[in-house]
Design a protein around this motif. Structure first.
Motif, PDB file in Angstrom:
ATOM      1  N   GLN A  44      46.859  32.762  35.438  1.00 12.50           N
ATOM      2  CA  GLN A  44      47.662  33.958  35.686  1.00 12.50           C
ATOM      3  C   GLN A  44      47.806  34.792  34.412  1.00 12.50           C
ATOM      4  N   SER A  45      47.966  34.128  33.282  1.00 10.17           N
ATOM      5  CA  SER A  45      48.083  34.844  32.010  1.00 10.17           C
ATOM      6  C   SER A  45      46.798  35.582  31.673  1.00 10.17           C
ATOM      7  N   VAL A  46      45.658  34.965  31.938  1.00 12.86           N
ATOM      8  CA  VAL A  46      44.367  35.607  31.689  1.00 12.86           C
ATOM      9  C   VAL A  46      44.210  36.834  32.584  1.00 12.86           C
ATOM     10  N   ILE A  47      44.575  36.711  33.846  1.00 16.81           N
ATOM     11  CA  ILE A  47      44.492  37.851  34.767  1.00 16.81           C
ATOM     12  C   ILE A  47      45.389  38.983  34.282  1.00 16.81           C
ATOM     13  N   ILE A  48      46.585  38.662  33.866  1.00 15.26           N
ATOM     14  CA  ILE A  48      47.526  39.679  33.397  1.00 15.26           C
ATOM     15  C   ILE A  48      46.993  40.377  32.155  1.00 15.26           C
ATOM     16  N   ILE A  49      46.514  39.625  31.182  1.00 20.37           N
ATOM     17  CA  ILE A  49      45.976  40.213  29.949  1.00 20.37           C
ATOM     18  C   ILE A  49      44.747  41.065  30.254  1.00 20.37           C
ATOM     19  N   PHE A  50      43.869  40.586  31.119  1.00 18.43           N
ATOM     20  CA  PHE A  50      42.665  41.318  31.485  1.00 18.43           C
ATOM     21  C   PHE A  50      43.029  42.612  32.217  1.00 18.43           C
ATOM     22  N   ALA A  51      43.974  42.553  33.122  1.00 25.82           N
ATOM     23  CA  ALA A  51      44.386  43.743  33.878  1.00 25.82           C
ATOM     24  C   ALA A  51      44.990  44.787  32.945  1.00 25.82           C
ATOM     25  N   ILE A  52      45.848  44.354  32.050  1.00 21.83           N
ATOM     26  CA  ILE A  52      46.466  45.296  31.113  1.00 21.83           C
ATOM     27  C   ILE A  52      45.402  45.895  30.196  1.00 21.83           C
ATOM     28  N   SER A  53      44.475  45.082  29.724  1.00 23.11           N
ATOM     29  CA  SER A  53      43.416  45.569  28.838  1.00 23.11           C
ATOM     30  C   SER A  53      42.539  46.611  29.523  1.00 23.11           C
ATOM     31  N   LEU A  54      42.100  46.323  30.752  1.00 23.61           N
ATOM     32  CA  LEU A  54      41.253  47.273  31.467  1.00 23.61           C
ATOM     33  C   LEU A  54      41.989  48.580  31.736  1.00 23.61           C
ATOM     34  N   ASN A  55      43.254  48.496  32.065  1.00 23.85           N
ATOM     35  CA  ASN A  55      44.010  49.722  32.333  1.00 23.85           C
ATOM     36  C   ASN A  55      44.283  50.500  31.055  1.00 23.85           C
ATOM     37  N   LEU A  56      44.446  49.834  29.931  1.00 23.44           N
ATOM     38  CA  LEU A  56      44.574  50.542  28.662  1.00 23.44           C
ATOM     39  C   LEU A  56      43.269  51.251  28.307  1.00 23.44           C
ATOM     40  N   ILE A  57      42.128  50.612  28.599  1.00 22.65           N
ATOM     41  CA  ILE A  57      40.825  51.258  28.386  1.00 22.65           C
ATOM     42  C   ILE A  57      40.711  52.493  29.274  1.00 22.65           C
ATOM     43  N   HIS A  83      42.099  48.635  38.620  1.00 23.35           N
ATOM     44  CA  HIS A  83      43.128  48.912  39.627  1.00 23.35           C
ATOM     45  C   HIS A  83      43.381  47.687  40.500  1.00 23.35           C
ATOM     46  N   CYS A  84      42.329  46.995  40.863  1.00 28.97           N
ATOM     47  CA  CYS A  84      42.475  45.783  41.669  1.00 28.97           C
ATOM     48  C   CYS A  84      43.269  44.723  40.901  1.00 28.97           C
ATOM     49  N   LEU A  85      42.902  44.512  39.656  1.00 34.27           N
ATOM     50  CA  LEU A  85      43.603  43.518  38.849  1.00 34.27           C
ATOM     51  C   LEU A  85      45.039  43.932  38.565  1.00 34.27           C
ATOM     52  N   LEU A  86      45.288  45.224  38.480  1.00 33.32           N
ATOM     53  CA  LEU A  86      46.657  45.682  38.293  1.00 33.32           C
ATOM     54  C   LEU A  86      47.511  45.327  39.515  1.00 33.32           C
ATOM     55  N   GLY A  87      46.921  45.415  40.703  1.00 29.42           N
ATOM     56  CA  GLY A  87      47.630  44.996  41.912  1.00 29.42           C
ATOM     57  C   GLY A  87      47.923  43.507  41.906  1.00 29.42           C
ATOM     58  N   VAL A  88      46.951  42.700  41.468  1.00 28.55           N
ATOM     59  CA  VAL A  88      47.159  41.251  41.372  1.00 28.55           C
ATOM     60  C   VAL A  88      48.252  40.956  40.347  1.00 28.55           C
ATOM     61  N   PHE A  89      48.197  41.668  39.217  1.00 31.03           N
ATOM     62  CA  PHE A  89      49.215  41.501  38.181  1.00 31.03           C
ATOM     63  C   PHE A  89      50.603  41.833  38.720  1.00 31.03           C
ATOM     64  N   ALA A  90      50.719  42.939  39.453  1.00 34.48           N
ATOM     65  CA  ALA A  90      52.018  43.332  40.010  1.00 34.48           C
ATOM     66  C   ALA A  90      52.527  42.277  40.988  1.00 34.48           C
ATOM     67  N   ILE A  96      51.821  39.009  40.994  1.00 31.82           N
ATOM     68  CA  ILE A  96      52.246  37.834  40.219  1.00 31.82           C
ATOM     69  C   ILE A  96      53.589  38.108  39.547  1.00 31.82           C
ATOM     70  N   LEU A  97      53.727  39.294  38.970  1.00 34.74           N
ATOM     71  CA  LEU A  97      54.972  39.652  38.290  1.00 34.74           C
ATOM     72  C   LEU A  97      56.150  39.648  39.256  1.00 34.74           C
ATOM     73  N   PHE A  98      55.992  40.312  40.408  1.00 33.71           N
ATOM     74  CA  PHE A  98      57.085  40.354  41.372  1.00 33.71           C
ATOM     75  C   PHE A  98      57.379  38.979  41.951  1.00 33.71           C
ATOM     76  N   LYS A  99      56.353  38.165  42.130  1.00 31.76           N
ATOM     77  CA  LYS A  99      56.575  36.812  42.639  1.00 31.76           C
ATOM     78  C   LYS A  99      57.418  36.010  41.660  1.00 31.76           C
ATOM     79  N   ARG A 100      57.114  36.148  40.364  1.00 30.72           N
ATOM     80  CA  ARG A 100      57.881  35.429  39.355  1.00 30.72           C
ATOM     81  C   ARG A 100      59.314  35.961  39.240  1.00 30.72           C
TER      82      ARG A 100
END
Length: 131
Positions: free
Chosen positions: A5-18, A46-53, A55-59
């Motif tokens: 989950q941490s890898v997905i979150i970091i990857f999603a944030i990185s791609l969206n920053l790019i 965008h897909c990974l940002l949805g997965v990140f959201a 995971i975040l809301f679930k937590r």
């Protein structure tokens, strides 16, 4: 599980920053930011940002009892989903109402929620009249 989950979150944030870097800060530079590869990366971001959201809301809401926010989400999430592209990407976009991106995002978020609630109320009314 936590590492994945941490890898997905970091990857999603990185791609969206790019994406933000390419679209808004380097839009005058011709090259990779206008390429098909960059557009594919944006779609995955965008897909990974949805997965990140998710995971975040679930937590955040894992120990929260069923409350007003969740009830609102249950009632209106699909209609909000249906109207969000109308407000963001259509010819009726509100993304350029002002010259300030933050103000535009606030206007867009408020508009999406209002239009989603209106759509839900209309469909519920029509559904009750037909059925």
């Amino acid at each position: 599980k936590l590492i994945a989950q941490s890898v997905i979150i970091i990857f999603a944030i990185s791609l969206n920053l790019i994406e933000i870097l390419g679209k808004y800060l380097c839009s005058d530079i011709v090259g990779i930011f206008g390429s098909t590869l960059f557009n594919v990366i944006i779609r995955y971001a965008h897909c990974l940002l949805g997965v990140f959201a998710f995971i975040l809301f679930k937590r955040i809401f894992v120990n929260v009892k069923y409350n007003m926010l969740l009830r609102f989400s249950d009632n209106y999430s699909y209609s909000i989903y249906l109207v969000h592209l109308l407000v963001i990407l259509s010819p009726f976009t509100l993304m350029s109402v002002s010259g300030i991106p933050f103000i535009n995002w606030i206007i867009v978020l408020i508009s999406i929620v209002i239009l989603g609630v209106i759509l839900k109320k209309i469909t519920d009314y029509l559904s009750n009249k037909i059925m």
